[in-house]
Design a protein around this motif. Sequence first.
Motif, PDB file in Angstrom:
ATOM      1  N   ILE A   1      -0.196   2.858   7.825  1.00 38.61           N
ATOM      2  CA  ILE A   1      -1.420   3.347   8.461  1.00 38.61           C
ATOM      3  C   ILE A   1      -2.073   4.322   7.483  1.00 38.61           C
ATOM      4  O   ILE A   1      -1.510   5.367   7.165  1.00 38.61           O
ATOM      5  N   MET A   2      -3.254   3.967   7.018  1.00 38.06           N
ATOM      6  CA  MET A   2      -3.931   4.772   6.010  1.00 38.06           C
ATOM      7  C   MET A   2      -4.517   6.039   6.653  1.00 38.06           C
ATOM      8  O   MET A   2      -4.493   6.218   7.876  1.00 38.06           O
ATOM      9  N   THR A   3      -5.042   6.939   5.832  1.00 39.50           N
ATOM     10  CA  THR A   3      -5.519   8.231   6.339  1.00 39.50           C
ATOM     11  C   THR A   3      -6.678   8.095   7.318  1.00 39.50           C
ATOM     12  O   THR A   3      -6.901   8.987   8.143  1.00 39.50           O
ATOM     13  N   ASP A   4      -7.433   6.975   7.259  1.00 40.22           N
ATOM     14  CA  ASP A   4      -8.546   6.791   8.191  1.00 40.22           C
ATOM     15  C   ASP A   4      -8.177   5.902   9.381  1.00 40.22           C
ATOM     16  O   ASP A   4      -9.023   5.563  10.203  1.00 40.22           O
ATOM     17  N   THR A  20      -6.275   4.600  16.221  1.00 37.11           N
ATOM     18  CA  THR A  20      -7.071   3.553  15.586  1.00 37.11           C
ATOM     19  C   THR A  20      -6.201   2.343  15.255  1.00 37.11           C
ATOM     20  O   THR A  20      -6.600   1.184  15.462  1.00 37.11           O
ATOM     21  N   ALA A  21      -4.977   2.606  14.778  1.00 38.33           N
ATOM     22  CA  ALA A  21      -4.057   1.508  14.460  1.00 38.33           C
ATOM     23  C   ALA A  21      -3.647   0.757  15.728  1.00 38.33           C
ATOM     24  O   ALA A  21      -3.550  -0.477  15.730  1.00 38.33           O
ATOM     25  N   ILE A  57       4.782  -4.018  12.526  1.00 37.21           N
ATOM     26  CA  ILE A  57       5.023  -2.588  12.752  1.00 37.21           C
ATOM     27  C   ILE A  57       4.010  -1.824  11.917  1.00 37.21           C
ATOM     28  O   ILE A  57       3.833  -2.116  10.734  1.00 37.21           O
ATOM     29  N   ALA A  58       3.341  -0.853  12.514  1.00 36.85           N
ATOM     30  CA  ALA A  58       2.424   0.009  11.769  1.00 36.85           C
ATOM     31  C   ALA A  58       2.981   1.424  11.768  1.00 36.85           C
ATOM     32  O   ALA A  58       3.309   1.961  12.834  1.00 36.85           O
ATOM     33  N   SER A  59       3.095   2.029  10.591  1.00 35.72           N
ATOM     34  CA  SER A  59       3.721   3.352  10.475  1.00 35.72           C
ATOM     35  C   SER A  59       2.921   4.271   9.571  1.00 35.72           C
ATOM     36  O   SER A  59       2.271   3.828   8.613  1.00 35.72           O
ATOM     37  N   SER A  92       0.810  -1.220   0.000  1.00 34.71           N
ATOM     38  CA  SER A  92       0.000   0.000   0.000  1.00 34.71           C
ATOM     39  C   SER A  92       0.841   1.267   0.000  1.00 34.71           C
ATOM     40  O   SER A  92       0.354   2.342  -0.299  1.00 34.71           O
ATOM     41  N   LEU A  93       2.102   1.136   0.368  1.00 40.78           N
ATOM     42  CA  LEU A  93       2.955   2.317   0.460  1.00 40.78           C
ATOM     43  C   LEU A  93       3.468   2.690  -0.919  1.00 40.78           C
ATOM     44  O   LEU A  93       4.215   1.948  -1.550  1.00 40.78           O
ATOM     45  N   GLY A  94       3.075   3.866  -1.391  1.00 40.90           N
ATOM     46  CA  GLY A  94       3.411   4.280  -2.745  1.00 40.90           C
ATOM     47  C   GLY A  94       4.878   4.550  -2.974  1.00 40.90           C
ATOM     48  O   GLY A  94       5.368   4.397  -4.093  1.00 40.90           O
ATOM     49  N   VAL A  95       5.635   4.941  -1.932  1.00 43.69           N
ATOM     50  CA  VAL A  95       7.022   5.343  -2.143  1.00 43.69           C
ATOM     51  C   VAL A  95       7.975   4.154  -2.185  1.00 43.69           C
ATOM     52  O   VAL A  95       9.146   4.308  -2.446  1.00 43.69           O
TER      53      VAL A  95
END
Length: 563
Positions: free
Chosen positions: A409-412, A449-450, A429-431, A371-374
């Motif tokens: 961790i998405m925007t929501d 939320t995460a 790990i959630a970042s 999911s991480l675009g970079v």
Amino acid sequence: MGTGVNAEVAGVLERIADLLLVIGENPFKVRAYQRAAEAVRRSPHAVATMTRNELIKLDGIGKGTSEAIFAIAETGTCTELESLMAKVPHNLPELLELDGVGPKTVQKLWNHLNITSLAELEIAARERRIRALRGFGEKKEEDILRAVRVYKNRSGRMLVSDAEEIAREVASTLVPGTYSYAGSLRRGRSTVGDIDIVTIQPAQKVNTKIREIASEMIDEGLKKTSFFYRGKRIDIRFADPGEFGATLMYLTGSKEFNIRLRERAIARGMQLNEYGLLNKQNGEMTRCATEDQIFSLLGLHFIPPELREDRGEVAAAEAGTLPVLIEQSDIRGDLHAHTTGSDGLLTIDELASTGDVLGYEFILCSDHSASLGVARGLTPEGLKTQAHEIEITNRNHDCQILAGIEVDIMTDGSLGLPDAVLADLDIVIASVHSQLNQESDHITRRVLTAIENEHVDIIGHPTGRLIGRREPSAIDIPRILETAKERGVAVELNASPHRLDLDDIYLKTAHELGVKIAIGTDSHGPGDFAAMRYGVTTARRGWCGAHDILNTYSLPGLLDYFR
């Protein structure tokens, strides 16, 4: 709050004399403040503790200057200084900070060229207008430009890793075992200004070698030599072996810490300086070869350099409640590393081999989620393939690779991979990697939320800062730590010298709350694992012991904790 330090009081008196010269005041008045400054510097007793009668008895101090001294010792300023500051342009006194630029020079620059600030001075020098002044010339103009460069460099800070490299190169000119780093580098701050080194080697021998490597010599002496190397200012202080500890102490602690110790010494009838402790009653000086001697004489347990910031460490040292800080030797593994599975350079097998060489029991393979675009990330299918590769690799290595992920961790506040996928991993790990500029409540709720997700084990680089390049997000870290404590979620200390996130202030809070810390080097290549030492140093600055840090757990203990 007054400083109570003779050198600082004398410095203010000298500033008054300089400003009097700038405005063309009566030379007798100028000389009165100059003589008072000299008397304060010579005094073996702290002027802040003296009575008015005792002060006036000192040669060079009169009634008027004694009143100024008392005010300065108490408040850091006085009526005469405030009056003078109101008479000159706001930025003009800054010019007096320049090496080789005295009050007479400032007076001429102000009167003839209307130069009232550092910026105006630099422009005038570059435009070659200063050399036209009577008594200046081309060389004086060049000296002023050099002085401006020196002064501007004082505010420029570098990463601790860059400072360490530069210090190591400079120290290669010194005999091993005869020196120590001091200042913010020794305290392990995330950024460093000037580099301070204390040595017991003779100045003449050292200065000869320094001239060979320096890009520019600032000041060369028998007590202190200052110079530029690779664009950074280096100060080398030469100490007598019998006074090495006192000099090292003097140059290591923060300003606030040093004031705290000096006040403690005064309360015990002593004066602490860079040579040792002076008994104010009999005038005897106890010279201190080690820092332990000073702490002992002040009734304190030894305070590690990393803690010398005046954050309660002196009181703890008196009470015997200083924490036993984590050591590099306590570390059993690394809890954040990337492989060719996303944007790293090492294969799983090479990661395990690196761990073998480091003597680690474990390394967490935490590639990015897709999911991480970079970064080229792992899909659920890719994670399954990687888990199989890890299982096979672990059969052939002492260092065991843990199957993990650095999930976005998405925007929501949702995660970049399904719960069912995360459930199969050893550690998650959630970042946050996107929308770091969200307002405080939004980004804080996003991370909370995460944390509530039962599969999240560690919150990665919580503020998202990149030192010198990106400011920390507006996330409410105390709120994050409170919730992490409730949920049993660990928080990362990202050891990359570009991040060092969490920083020491929040680590101390985590330590006090009992929140576990996971140190991860965020390694993307073989050279990155060495950053673990910056993580350990930062953890020490945050008062953390081995029990606070998950990297000190045995492999079975670590897995039990996360289960």
